[in-house]
Scaffold this active site. Structure first.
Site, mmCIF file in Angstrom:
data_model
loop_
_atom_site.group_PDB
_atom_site.id
_atom_site.type_symbol
_atom_site.label_atom_id
_atom_site.label_comp_id
_atom_site.label_asym_id
_atom_site.label_seq_id
_atom_site.Cartn_x
_atom_site.Cartn_y
_atom_site.Cartn_z
ATOM 1 N N SER A 7 41.364 34.971 19.976
ATOM 2 C CA SER A 7 42.085 34.441 21.145
ATOM 3 C C SER A 7 42.334 35.575 22.119
ATOM 4 C CB SER A 7 43.432 33.873 20.686
ATOM 5 O OG SER A 7 44.225 33.543 21.807
ATOM 6 N N TYR B 79 51.304 33.085 15.233
ATOM 7 C CA TYR B 79 49.949 32.826 15.734
ATOM 8 C C TYR B 79 49.378 34.093 16.378
ATOM 9 C CZ TYR B 79 46.206 30.738 18.577
ATOM 10 O OH TYR B 79 44.999 30.429 19.161
HETATM 11 N N1 LIG Z 1 42.557 25.782 22.671
HETATM 12 C C1 LIG Z 1 42.983 26.967 23.017
HETATM 13 O O1 LIG Z 1 43.660 27.124 24.047
HETATM 14 C C2 LIG Z 1 42.639 28.174 22.177
HETATM 15 C C3 LIG Z 1 42.878 29.436 22.726
HETATM 16 C C4 LIG Z 1 42.594 30.562 21.967
HETATM 17 C C5 LIG Z 1 42.054 30.423 20.694
HETATM 18 N N2 LIG Z 1 41.823 29.183 20.196
HETATM 19 C C6 LIG Z 1 41.290 29.090 18.817
HETATM 20 O O2 LIG Z 1 40.180 28.232 18.780
HETATM 21 C C7 LIG Z 1 40.061 27.695 17.459
HETATM 22 C C8 LIG Z 1 39.830 26.185 17.561
HETATM 23 O O3 LIG Z 1 40.999 25.577 18.091
HETATM 24 P P1 LIG Z 1 40.961 24.338 19.099
HETATM 25 O O4 LIG Z 1 41.592 24.764 20.338
HETATM 26 O O5 LIG Z 1 39.622 23.751 19.118
HETATM 27 O O6 LIG Z 1 42.022 23.363 18.402
HETATM 28 P P2 LIG Z 1 41.814 22.001 17.601
HETATM 29 O O7 LIG Z 1 41.128 20.980 18.417
HETATM 30 O O8 LIG Z 1 43.174 21.689 17.040
HETATM 31 O O9 LIG Z 1 40.808 22.401 16.459
HETATM 32 C C9 LIG Z 1 41.193 23.085 15.318
HETATM 33 C C10 LIG Z 1 40.324 22.589 14.182
HETATM 34 O O10 LIG Z 1 40.625 23.365 13.021
HETATM 35 C C11 LIG Z 1 40.760 22.494 11.907
HETATM 36 N N3 LIG Z 1 41.690 23.096 10.966
HETATM 37 C C12 LIG Z 1 42.964 23.488 11.179
HETATM 38 N N4 LIG Z 1 43.490 23.953 10.050
HETATM 39 C C13 LIG Z 1 42.535 23.853 9.101
HETATM 40 C C14 LIG Z 1 42.492 24.147 7.719
HETATM 41 N N5 LIG Z 1 43.532 24.659 7.079
HETATM 42 N N6 LIG Z 1 41.339 23.910 7.058
HETATM 43 C C15 LIG Z 1 40.258 23.388 7.690
HETATM 44 N N7 LIG Z 1 40.242 23.086 8.983
HETATM 45 C C16 LIG Z 1 41.376 23.304 9.676
HETATM 46 C C17 LIG Z 1 41.303 21.179 12.506
HETATM 47 O O11 LIG Z 1 40.933 20.057 11.724
HETATM 48 P P3 LIG Z 1 41.926 19.412 10.630
HETATM 49 O O12 LIG Z 1 43.268 19.333 11.261
HETATM 50 O O13 LIG Z 1 41.326 18.089 10.323
HETATM 51 O O14 LIG Z 1 41.884 20.351 9.466
HETATM 52 C C18 LIG Z 1 40.588 21.127 13.843
HETATM 53 O O15 LIG Z 1 39.368 20.437 13.742
HETATM 54 C C19 LIG Z 1 41.344 28.087 16.714
HETATM 55 O O16 LIG Z 1 41.095 29.178 15.884
HETATM 56 C C20 LIG Z 1 42.274 28.470 17.850
HETATM 57 O O17 LIG Z 1 43.254 29.384 17.433
HETATM 58 C C21 LIG Z 1 42.080 28.052 20.903
#
Ligand SMILES: NC(=O)c1ccc[n+]([C@@H]2O[C@H](COP(=O)([O-])OP(=O)(O)OC[C@H]3O[C@@H](n4cnc5c(N)ncnc54)[C@H](OP(=O)(O)O)[C@@H]3O)[C@@H](O)[C@H]2O)c1
Length: 251
Positions: free
Chosen positions: A139, A152
């Site tokens: 991130s 986080y």
């Molecule tokens: N969106 C942003 O603004 C942002 C910014 C910086 C970094 N990121 C990073 O990008 C990555 C993806 O996030 P996103 O934004 O796409 O959010 P998201 O739509 O909530 O996706 C997160 C995914 O991770 C899965 N997940 C969470 N905990 C898990 C576990 N214990 N085991 C297996 N799967 C798990 C969730 O599925 P289930 O709940 O079904 O397990 C979900 O499909 C993350 O690492 C996040 O920190 C996002």
């Protein structure tokens, strides 16, 4: 990165950034496996993209990580790319942290323990491939401590550090290590409706693929691209500005 004919495991690939990357890898002729905790979300993704392979797995649990790797290597011996994407984000008021430790620990285990452990479990296999890649989704907040989500931020800073160290250790091998540092992107991260102020998901995912194609090792986008190279003074200013805007009520 060679963009075609790979076999790719994306953790947390049923939604958000993981699914957007999965879709683009499929379009370029790759075999893609996604995992996550919610079976209905995985099924939904498979209905949309029938070529996807899906697996229920909670990467926060050590036993699930081990069985994921055993299953994946048995079913997909050509596996050559790991995308550590799964993550959660929790708002934590450190002055009123009364929940059970398990609640706080799940953020550390999903965001930090899981990508470190999965990388270590897969390195021996990846070393035997002609070309292999470990992609860690960290991130922009790895560089800018986010006080409203303090655990986080700590996990993402730790994962940036680990990613740099991993890259150095595998330098002379066939494994490349790529870090994707998203800015705020509109997904369900932290809960539905909390990330609506960010970059559009498809534009961000297209930019990540441009970075993959260019062979970039650290891929930021817009604000996160800037913080990767910001000075300490600039970072301190952004930290305060973000905290004033997003601080948790009652602190
Ligand atoms: N969106 C942003 O603004 C942002 C910014 C910086 C970094 N990121 C990073 O990008 C990555 C993806 O996030 P996103 O934004 O796409 O959010 P998201 O739509 O909530 O996706 C997160 C995914 O991770 C899965 N997940 C969470 N905990 C898990 C576990 N214990 N085991 C297996 N799967 C798990 C969730 O599925 P289930 O709940 O079904 O397990 C979900 O499909 C993350 O690492 C996040 O920190 C996002």
């Amino acid at each position: 990165m060679n963009m075609t004919d790979n076999t790719i495991l994306i953790t947390g690939g049923a939604s958000g950034i993981g699914l957007a990357l999965a879709e683009r890898f499929l379009q370029r002729g790759n075999e893609v496996i996604i995992c996550g905790r919610r079976e209905d979300k995985l099924q939904e993704a498979k209905e949309k993209f029938p070529q996807l392979h899906i697996r229920v797995c909670d990467v926060a649990k050590e036993c699930d990580r081990k069985s994921l790797v055993v299953w994946a290597l048995h079913e997909f011996p050509k596996l050559n790319i790991l995308v550590n994407n799964a993550g959660i984000q929790q708002r934590v008021n450190l002055l009123e942290a009364t929940a059970d430790w398990n609640y706080y620990h799940q953020e550390i285990s999903a965001n930090q323990e899981a990508p470190i452990h999965l990388s270590m479990l897969l390195i021996p296999h990846l070393m035997r491939k002609k070309e292999a890649v470990i992609v860690n989704v960290t991130s922009g907040l790895a560089f800018v401590p986010p006080a409203w989500v303090p655990i986080y931020g700590a996990t993402k800073a730790a994962m940036h550090s680990f990613t740099v160290s991993l890259r150095l250790q595998v330098e002379k091998s066939n494994i490349n290590v790529v870090e994707v540092l998203p800015p705020a992107v509109n997904t369900d991260l932290g809960g539905v409706g909390l990330h609506t102020f960010g970059e559009p998901l498809d534009e961000f995912a297209d930019a990540v693929f441009e970075g993959f194609e260019n062979g970039d090792l650290e891929i930021g986008y817009r604000s996160s691209e800037k913080v990767i190279r910001a000075s300490r003074d600039e970072i301190d200013e952004i930290v305060m500005r973000n905290w004033e805007r997003l601080q948790i009520p009652k602190i």
